[in-house]
Every structure is written in C-alpha cells, then in structure tokens.
Design an enzyme around this catalytic site. Structure first.
Site, PDB file in Angstrom:
ATOM      1  N   GLY A  41     -23.957  44.395 -49.277  1.00 29.93           N
ATOM      2  CA  GLY A  41     -23.900  45.681 -48.566  1.00 29.93           C
ATOM      3  C   GLY A  41     -22.854  46.604 -49.158  1.00 29.93           C
ATOM      4  O   GLY A  41     -21.736  46.185 -49.382  1.00 29.93           O
ATOM      5  N   SER A  42     -23.168  47.848 -49.443  1.00 28.83           N
ATOM      6  CA  SER A  42     -22.241  48.666 -50.214  1.00 28.83           C
ATOM      7  C   SER A  42     -22.703  50.118 -50.330  1.00 28.83           C
ATOM      8  O   SER A  42     -23.548  50.582 -49.583  1.00 28.83           O
ATOM      9  CB  SER A  42     -22.092  48.046 -51.602  1.00 28.83           C
ATOM     10  OG  SER A  42     -23.369  47.740 -52.107  1.00 28.83           O
ATOM     11  N   ARG A  43     -22.157  50.798 -51.361  1.00 25.86           N
ATOM     12  CA  ARG A  43     -22.439  52.217 -51.557  1.00 25.86           C
ATOM     13  C   ARG A  43     -22.394  52.519 -53.060  1.00 25.86           C
ATOM     14  O   ARG A  43     -21.621  51.920 -53.811  1.00 25.86           O
ATOM     15  CB  ARG A  43     -21.366  53.026 -50.821  1.00 25.86           C
ATOM     16  CG  ARG A  43     -21.411  54.536 -51.018  1.00 25.86           C
ATOM     17  CD  ARG A  43     -20.155  55.134 -50.426  1.00 25.86           C
ATOM     18  NE  ARG A  43     -20.095  56.578 -50.548  1.00 25.86           N
ATOM     19  CZ  ARG A  43     -20.157  57.417 -49.541  1.00 25.86           C
ATOM     20  NH1 ARG A  43     -20.283  56.955 -48.300  1.00 25.86           N
ATOM     21  NH2 ARG A  43     -20.087  58.712 -49.730  1.00 25.86           N
TER      22      ARG A  43
END
Length: 216
Positions: free
Chosen positions: A184-186
C-alpha cells in the site's frame, strides 16, 4: 526523439521478494497439513496466497505513441495539482496504490536516469497530500530528451519500504519495471506545464499502460 523498444517478456509470475515473503507461510502450511492441523494449514496457505498475489508481476504492453507518458503505477489518481520544481512550473499527478493493486512500478517515459535520491521521512497515510513532501521516498530524476521529469515512490502508513531496482546512468524505456513499494503506497509524477494531462482525479490507471499525459 526517444522511442520505447519492445520489452522482452519474462516468465516470472511475481517479483523476487514475493518468494521470500510467501515461502515461510507456505512451508508452515505444508508442515501443519502433515501434522494433521487442517485449520492451521488452510489459514497459512491463505496467507501465502495473499502475499503471492500482492507481489504479482503481470506483463504490460506500453503504447506505441512516442509522445505518451504512462502511469508509473497501478491505482487511483487522487490529485492533480500545480507544483513548481527547481523553479520550473508544472503539475504533480498523485496515484494511490491500495493493498490489492499491483505494486511493481514502471518508467513513465523513456530516458536516462540522472539520479535516484532516497529521502527518509514520516509515514503519513499515503492518501494525504502532505505525504508527497514529508513521507519516506525515492525520487527519480529522468532526462527524457524533451526535458527532465521527476517521479517518486512514496511510502505510506502501511507501506514502509520503497525499493529501487535502477541506478543513476541507467537508460529506461517506456513501461520498464523500475522498483517496488511494499503493502500500500503512493506514486507521484511531476511534469512540466506544457505536458497535456489526460487523466482526472478519481480515475483508475494501470502502470506501464494507461496514458496519463502527452508531450506537446
């Protein structure tokens, strides 16, 4: 003008990290099954399967358009905002990767990698705007022949590990794998203001395939 050559297909189903993370619960699942602990074996097998799914590495075919800028990651566009970089006006496209998205990151354009800068930082939720400047991140500076662009792997509250597979001086081609963010990240992409943005907030994109902008 830089053109993206065809990227050779790989027969690898998931990235190397996936075998390291999925292997232990799978091995324990087999041991539990041999010991007759069916419930434990099933639970561990499910964990191994979910980890393997997270680290999947599908093949992607980049568009043939030499003016295309593709998404560097799978996910949802959360914001497109004006932002200057080193005194140059431009816009930042931010993409949020949920835990179920593919987390292999890709080169948005072809070019030569000038440098990769690791910046330690916080672990705010990746959807928050301040994560772009304050969270732990790898920043890639790419000379495209049309000017420099910048893209970032940004760690989030769950994803606390950004991994680069490239080094300064490497030549990248459109859609090539460049790294991984775990769990999960950006991903942020900065483009000069003359680039024509082709996406909008809320839109879902696929790394290495979805066109997010075009050069003029």
């Amino acid at each position: 003008m830089l053109r993206a050559p065809v990227i050779a297909r790989r027969r690898q189903l998931m990235v190397r990290d996936g075998y390291r993370f999925a292997g232990p619960p799978l091995a324990l699942s087999i041991i539990a099954a041999l010991a007759g602990w069916v419930g434990v074996a099933v639970a561990l097998f499910v964990v191994a399967a979910l980890v393997a799914y997270f680290f999947r590495d599908p093949e992607r075919k980049a568009p043939a358009d030499p003016a295309a800028v593709v998404s560097p990651a799978d996910g949802r566009v959360t914001e497109i905002v004006p932002e200057s970089f080193e005194g140059r006006p431009g816009r930042r496209i931010s993409i949020f990767l949920a835990i179920w998205n593919v987390h292999v990151n890709r080169a948005p354009v072809s070019g030569r990698l000038e440098r990769v800068e690791y910046r330690p930082g916080k672990f705010y939720a990746a959807m928050r705007s301040r994560a772009s400047s304050e969270n732990e991140q790898n920043v890639f500076y790419l000379d495209t022949g049309r000017g420099r662009i910048v893209f970032k792997q940004v760690a989030g509250w769950i994803a606390r590990r950004v991994v680069s597979w490239k080094s300064p001086g490497d030549s990248l081609v459109l859609g090539e794998r460049i790294g991984l963010i775990r769990f999960g990240s950006r991903m942020d992409l900065w483009l000069p203001e003359d680039a024509e943005i082709r996406v909008r907030p809320g839109q879902t994109v696929a790394g290495g395939r979805s066109v997010v902008a075009r050069w003029p």
